[in-house]
Design an enzyme around this catalytic site. Structure first.
Site, PDB file in Angstrom:
ATOM      1  N   ARG A  17      68.000  13.525  22.638  1.00  0.00           N
ATOM      2  CA  ARG A  17      68.932  13.886  23.710  1.00  0.00           C
ATOM      3  C   ARG A  17      70.006  12.815  23.915  1.00  0.00           C
ATOM      4  NH1 ARG A  17      65.487  14.942  28.740  1.00  0.00           N
ATOM      5  NH2 ARG A  17      64.097  13.487  27.705  1.00  0.00           N
ATOM      6  N   LYS A 111      73.716  32.942  32.968  1.00  0.00           N
ATOM      7  CA  LYS A 111      72.938  32.907  31.729  1.00  0.00           C
ATOM      8  C   LYS A 111      73.619  33.642  30.582  1.00  0.00           C
ATOM      9  CE  LYS A 111      68.736  31.458  33.587  1.00  0.00           C
ATOM     10  NZ  LYS A 111      67.324  31.289  33.509  1.00  0.00           N
ATOM     11  N   CYS A 515      68.516  19.703  30.065  1.00  0.00           N
ATOM     12  CA  CYS A 515      67.653  20.312  29.056  1.00  0.00           C
ATOM     13  C   CYS A 515      66.338  20.729  29.711  1.00  0.00           C
ATOM     14  CB  CYS A 515      67.346  19.315  27.948  1.00  0.00           C
ATOM     15  SG  CYS A 515      68.821  18.711  27.132  1.00  0.00           S
ATOM     16  N   ASP A 598      55.968  35.018  42.631  1.00  0.00           N
ATOM     17  CA  ASP A 598      57.397  34.894  42.317  1.00  0.00           C
ATOM     18  C   ASP A 598      57.721  35.557  40.992  1.00  0.00           C
ATOM     19  OD1 ASP A 598      58.180  33.362  44.544  1.00  0.00           O
ATOM     20  OD2 ASP A 598      57.402  31.536  43.613  1.00  0.00           O
ATOM     21  N   CYS A 642      65.182  35.755  42.442  1.00  0.00           N
ATOM     22  CA  CYS A 642      66.441  35.043  42.623  1.00  0.00           C
ATOM     23  C   CYS A 642      67.582  36.038  42.446  1.00  0.00           C
ATOM     24  CB  CYS A 642      66.547  33.904  41.626  1.00  0.00           C
ATOM     25  SG  CYS A 642      65.257  32.683  41.872  1.00  0.00           S
ATOM     26  N   HIS A 693      71.853  26.428  47.398  1.00  0.00           N
ATOM     27  CA  HIS A 693      72.407  25.695  46.250  1.00  0.00           C
ATOM     28  C   HIS A 693      73.384  24.612  46.663  1.00  0.00           C
ATOM     29  CE1 HIS A 693      71.071  29.571  44.581  1.00  0.00           C
ATOM     30  NE2 HIS A 693      70.572  28.779  43.656  1.00  0.00           N
TER      31      HIS A 693
END
Ligand code: GLN
Ligand code: ZN
Length: 754
Positions: A17, A111, A515, A598, A642, A693
Site C-alpha cells: 500500500r 459504488k 483500502c 443489518d 443504508c 456522515h
C-alpha cells in the site's frame, strides 16, 4: 497476430500500500508533490515490469490514478464543477474535487457497479467548457516507453462516463454526448501521434446493464467516429461484470480492433460472438473479482468454446475485468491450508500469461506443463478437501425447511406492543457508538497480546457502561451496546464463524487511499459458539430499557467477502443464515427481546441484469427469513439498510417480514419514505432524521422539522426515530448533542400528540 494476452488493468496501491502512504503523507503536508510523483512513478514501473516479465502482450497505462479513474476522466475533458475552478493549481483542484476543501464540499462518491470500489460521481452542467487535456495519459505513455513497454491506453468510455454522471437539474447527462465525443476525438488524435500503433481500451461497463435503445444508437455513432480518427489506432471496446450482447450486436459493423468481454460473469457473451466476426476477442477468462486460482483445464475448454465461433487466431487471453478488485500478491501470505488456492493480481497475471501460451502454441514447454499438472492437482484438492466441508452444516441445511416465523405481522405487533409498551415515536440508534482512538488501541493491544483477555474484557465493558449510561441520561427508548468489540460489521462475525479466513495483506482499494481487507469464505460456515450474546447480555444487565441484539445479515456478509466458488452464493448464504438463526435463538433465550439484523448491502448486492434479479431476491429474502425463523412472536426483529432506492423493491422489503426497518433518509427528505406509503407498507419504519456522515450537529428545530415531515407521510404510530446509520465514525462531542437534540425534538412532538 502477435498479441496473445492482455491485462484489463492492474491495482495501483502497491504491494505494501505504498500509494496509500504516499498520498496520506502528501495530504498531511509531510511531503511535497515531487515525492508523491516519484513514488507513483516507481509503482507504475514496478507494476509494468511484473506484467512484462510475464510476457503479457498488452499492458495498460492510465490504469494508475491518484484517486479514481472517473475523476481522472472528468479532469481529462475539463468537466470540473464551478466551485473548484479557481484552485491554486491542477493538483490542488484534483484533490479538492476528491475530498473537498475549506470552501467546497467534495464530489459525491458511489459504488462502481456491483463492486465495493467507489468512484467519484462527475457533476455536469452547462457552464462546463469541455476541452481536452491528455497530459496525464501522454506522460504515462512516455514513461512506459522509457522502460521498453508499448502500452495500451485505458480510458473510461464516454458513454459510461456520462451514464454515471449527474447533472445539476436532474436531466439526462447523455445530452452532452456530442460535445464529449468531440473532445475524446481530439484526445485520440493527440494520442495517435505517440507511437506507430496505439492501442486504446475504452472501458464501457455500462453496457452490461439493461439499457434503453437510445444508448445503442449513441454507441454506434460514437465508436464510428472514434474508428475514423486515425489509421494507427487500435480500439478495444471493453465491458465487464456481465454480458454485453446488445452492445456487441450494435457494434457489429463498426470497425473496432477488439472487444474485451467477461466470460466469467457473462457466459452469455458467447451468444454474441456471431456479431463479432470482424473483431479480435479479448477473452476475459481469469476472474478479476475473486481470489481463487484459475482452473486451467476449465479455462482452456472455455477458450476453445469461444474459438469455435471466432477461430483460434482471433483470441487474446485476458482477465475478465481490471485486477483492481483483488489484492496485490498472495506470495507473502502466511502459510495456511489454503494459501495455494489463492491467486491475487500478480498470480493472475501469470495465469493469463500461461493460458495465452498454452492456448496459442502447439507445443507446451516444460515449465508450463508442470504448472498445468500442479494446477489440476490443486483444483482437485480444492474440490475434495475435507476441511472445507462440514457434514453437520449440510445436515442443518437439509433439515431447515421452515423459514417462516410463527405468527403473522399483525399478531406479532399486538403482542410486542403490549409487552414493550414503548411510547409513540420510539427513540433508538442504529448500533455503533464512536470508535475512539482508545477503543481502537484496546482492540489492537488485545490482538497483539499486549493486554490480557481480562483487561480487554473490562475495557469493552467500561465502554458499554458508558454507552448505556449516556443513553439513559439522554432518554432514548431502545438501547444498543455500542459495538465496541467490532472493527467492522462483517469482519467481527467472520472471525467468530468457521469457514472464514483472514488474509494478512489482502488489501483492496475501496476509494482514494482507503483500502479494505475482505474476509475469505473458503469453507462451510458454522457457528462454534454464540458470537454476541455475552456482550449484549452484559449491556442488558445494566439497564431496565431494552437493549437491541445486533447482527449482520447473510447477504451483507456475502457481499463484502471473497466467496468460495465451488458452491453457489445461494448455498453459502444459506449457511450463514443458519449460523445467524442459532445466534438469534440464543439471544432471545438470554432475554434479549429486540434483535436487529443489518442488511446494509442488501440493495447494492442486486444483479446488474434484470434477468438475474428474481434469483437474487429469492436468496436474499429467504435467507434473511431463515435467519429470523426462530424468533418468537414476542421477539421483535429489526433490520437496517443504508442509503437505498426502494422504488422497485417494496414487495421484496415487505416480504422480508421484519417488524421494524430503519433506513437512511436524512439527505433525501421524504422521498424514500413516500415509497413506503405509496406501497401501503404496514410495518414499522425508522426513517433517519439526521445525516451521520458529517460532523455537523443538527439542532432541535431541524430534527423536529424532519420528524414532522415524516409524520406527513406515515402515521406517528408506525414511525421510529433514529439517526441515518451507525455512529462509529463520529466523535462523542458530535454524537451526544445530536442525540440529545433528537430526544428533545421527539419530546416536543409527543407533547403535541397528547
Ligand atoms: N449496526 C451497524 C452500525 O451501527 C450498521 C452499519 C451500517 O449499516 N453500515 O455501525
Ligand atoms: Zn447504515
Amino acid at each position: 497476430m502477435k498479441e496473445k494476452t492482455l491485462i484489463t488493468g492492474f491495482p495501483r496501491m502497491g504491494e505494501n500500500r505504498e500509494l496509500k502512504k504516499a498520498l496520506e503523507d502528501y495530504w498531511s503536508g509531510k511531503t511535497g508533490i515531487d515525492e508523491l510523483q516519484k513514488i507513483s512513478s516507481e509503482l507504475r514501473k514496478k507494476h509494468w515490469m511484473i506484467q512484462k516479465d510475464n510476457g503479457i502482450s498488452l499492458i495498460s497505462c492510465n490504469d494508475f490514478s491518484f484517486y479514481d479513474s472517473m475523476l481522472d476522466t472528468a479532469v481529462m475533458i475539463n468537466a470540473v464543477p464551478e466551485r473548484f475552478r479557481d484552485s491554486k493549481n491542477k493538483t490542488d483542484m484534483y484533490f479538492s474535487m476528491a475530498h473537498g476543501d475549506a470552501n467546497s464540499a467534495a464530489m459525491e462518491m458511489t459504488k462502481w457497479f456491483n463492486t465495493n470500489y467507489h468512484y467519484i460521481v462527475p457533476e455536469l452542467d452547462d457552464s462546463i467548457e469541455f476541452k481536452a487535456d491528455a497530459s496525464k495519459i501522454v506522460s504515462e505513455y512516455r514513461e512506459a516507453l522509457s522502460v521498453g513497454i508499448h502500452p495500451k491506453i485505458n480510458i473510461i468510455g464516454p458513454i459510461t462516463f456520462l451514464a454515471l454522471s449527474k447533472t445539476d437539474d436532474g436531466s439526462d447527462p447523455l445530452k452532452y454526448i456530442d460535445k464529449v465525443t468531440e473532445v475524446y476525438c481530439s484526445i485520440l488524435r493527440e494520442l495517435s501521434a505517440l507511437d506507430e500503433t496505439v492501442f486504446i481500451q475504452f472501458d464501457e461497463p455500462v453496457f452490461v446493464r439493461d439499457l434503453p435503445e437510445e444508448y445503442f444508437e449513441r454507441l454506434r455513432e460514437v465508436y464510428l467516429k472514434f474508428s475514423a480518427v486515425s489509421d494507427n489506432i487500435r480500439i478495444i471496446f471493453t465491458t465487464y461484470f456481465e454480458h454485453s450482447c446488445e452492445a456487441v450486436k450494435a457494434l457489429a459493423d463498426v470497425p473496432l480492433w477488439g472487444l474485451g468481454l467477461d466470460f466469467v460473469h457473462g457466459k452469455k457473451n458467447i451468444d454474441a460472438l456471431k456479431y463479432a466476426q470482424n473483431k479480435i476477442i479479448i477473452a476475459g477468462v481469469v476472474d478479476g473479482r475473486n481470489i481463487w486460482i484459475n482452473d486451467f483445464n476449465k479455462s482452456i475448454r472455455l477458450l476453445k468454446e469461444i474459438a469455435a465461433h471466432t477461430g483460434m487466431d482471433r483470441i487474446l487471453v485476458s482477465t475478465c475485468c481490471s485486477l483492481l478488485h483483488v489484492p496485490f500478491s498472495s506470495v507473502n501470505e502466511p502459510d495456511s491450508r489454503i494459501k495455494d488456492w489463492f491467486s491475487f493480481a500478480v498470480e493472475k497475471t501469470a495465469e493469463v500469461s500461461l493460458l495465452g501460451r498454452v492456448f496459442h502454441s502447439p507445443e507446451v514447454n516444460e515449465s508450463d506443463s508442470r504448472n498445468l499438472v500442479e494446477n489440476a492437482m490443486i483444483n482437485e484438492l480444492m474440490k475434495s478437501s475435507e476441511f472445507r466441508t462440514d457434514a453437520s452444516v449440510q445436515e442443518g441445511i437439509n433439515e431447515a425447511v421452515k423459514s417462516e416465523r410463527e405468527g403473522g405481522f399483525t399478531e406479532r405487533q399486538t403482542i410486542q406492543r403490549k409487552k414493550f409498551n414503548l411510547p409513540v415515536l420510539p427513540l433508538t440508534t442504529i448500533g455503533s457508538f464512536p470508535q475512539t482512538p482508545e477503543l481502537r488501541k484496546t482492540r489492537r493491544d488485545f490482538r497483539m497480546k499486549n493486554i490480557s483477555s481480562a483487561e480487554y474484557e473490562s475495557a469493552v465493558k467500561n465502554y458499554i457502561d458508558d454507552c448505556i449510561a449516556f443513553q439513559e441520561e439522554a432518554g432514548l427508548d431502545v438501547f444498543v451496546h455500542g459495538e465496541p468489540e467490532r472493527t467492522d460489521m462483517v469482519e467481527y462475525f467472520g472471525e467468530m464463524l468457521k469457514g472464514f479466513h483472514f488474509t494478512k495483506n489482502g488489501w483492496v482499494q475501496s476509494y482514494g487511499s482507503r483500502c479494505v481487507k475482505p474476509p475469505v469464505i473458503y469453507g462451510d460456515v458454522s457457528r462454534p459458539e454464540p458470537m454476541t450474546v455475552k456482550w449484549i447480555s452484559y449491556a442488558q444487565g445494566k439497564t431496565k430499557k431494552i437493549v437491541k441484539g445486533m447482527l449482520t445479515g447473510p447477504v451483507t456478509i456475502l457481499n463484502w467477502s471473497f466467496v468460495r466458488d465451488d458452491k453457489t452464493r445461494a448455498e453459502v448464504s444459506k449457511q450463514i443464515a443458519l449460523a445467524l438463526r442459532d445466534e438469534i435463538d440464543d439471544l432471545q433465550k438470554a432475554g434479549i427481546s429486540i434483535i436487529q439484523v443489518d442488511e446494509a448491502a442488501f440493495k447494492e448486492g442486486y444483479p446488474l441484469r434484470r434477468e438475474n434479479i428474481p434469483a437474487y431476491e429469492e436468496m436474499a429474502v429467504s435467507d434473511f427469513k431463515l435467519a429470523c425463523s426462530r424468533a418468537e412472536k414476542d421477539t421483535q426483529i429489526h433490520t437496517h439498510m443504508c442509503y437505498s432506492n426502494f422504488n422497485d423493491i417494496m414487495p421484496v422489503i415487505d416480504s422480508m417480514d421484519a417488524d421494524v426497518i430503519t433506513i437512511e433518509t436524512a439527505r433525501s427528505g421524504n422521498k424514500l419514505l413516500k415509497v413506503f406509503r405509496d406501497y401501503g407498507y404496514k410495518k414499522d419504519v425508522g426513517p433517519g432524521v439526521y445525516d451521520i456522515h458529517s460532523a455537523r450537529i443538527p439542532d432541535v428545530e431541524e430534527i423536529e422539522k424532519q420528524i414532522r415531515l415524516r409524520m406527513e407521510v406515515l402515521p406517528a404510530g408506525q414511525l421510529w426515530v433514529n439517526p441515518d446509520c451507525g455512529l462509529k465514525t463520529r466523535k462523542w462531542d458530535e454524537v451526544k448533542p445530536a442525540l440529545e437534540n433528537m430526544v428533545k425534538a421527539v419530546e416536543k412532538i409527543r407533547m403535541d400528540l397528547k
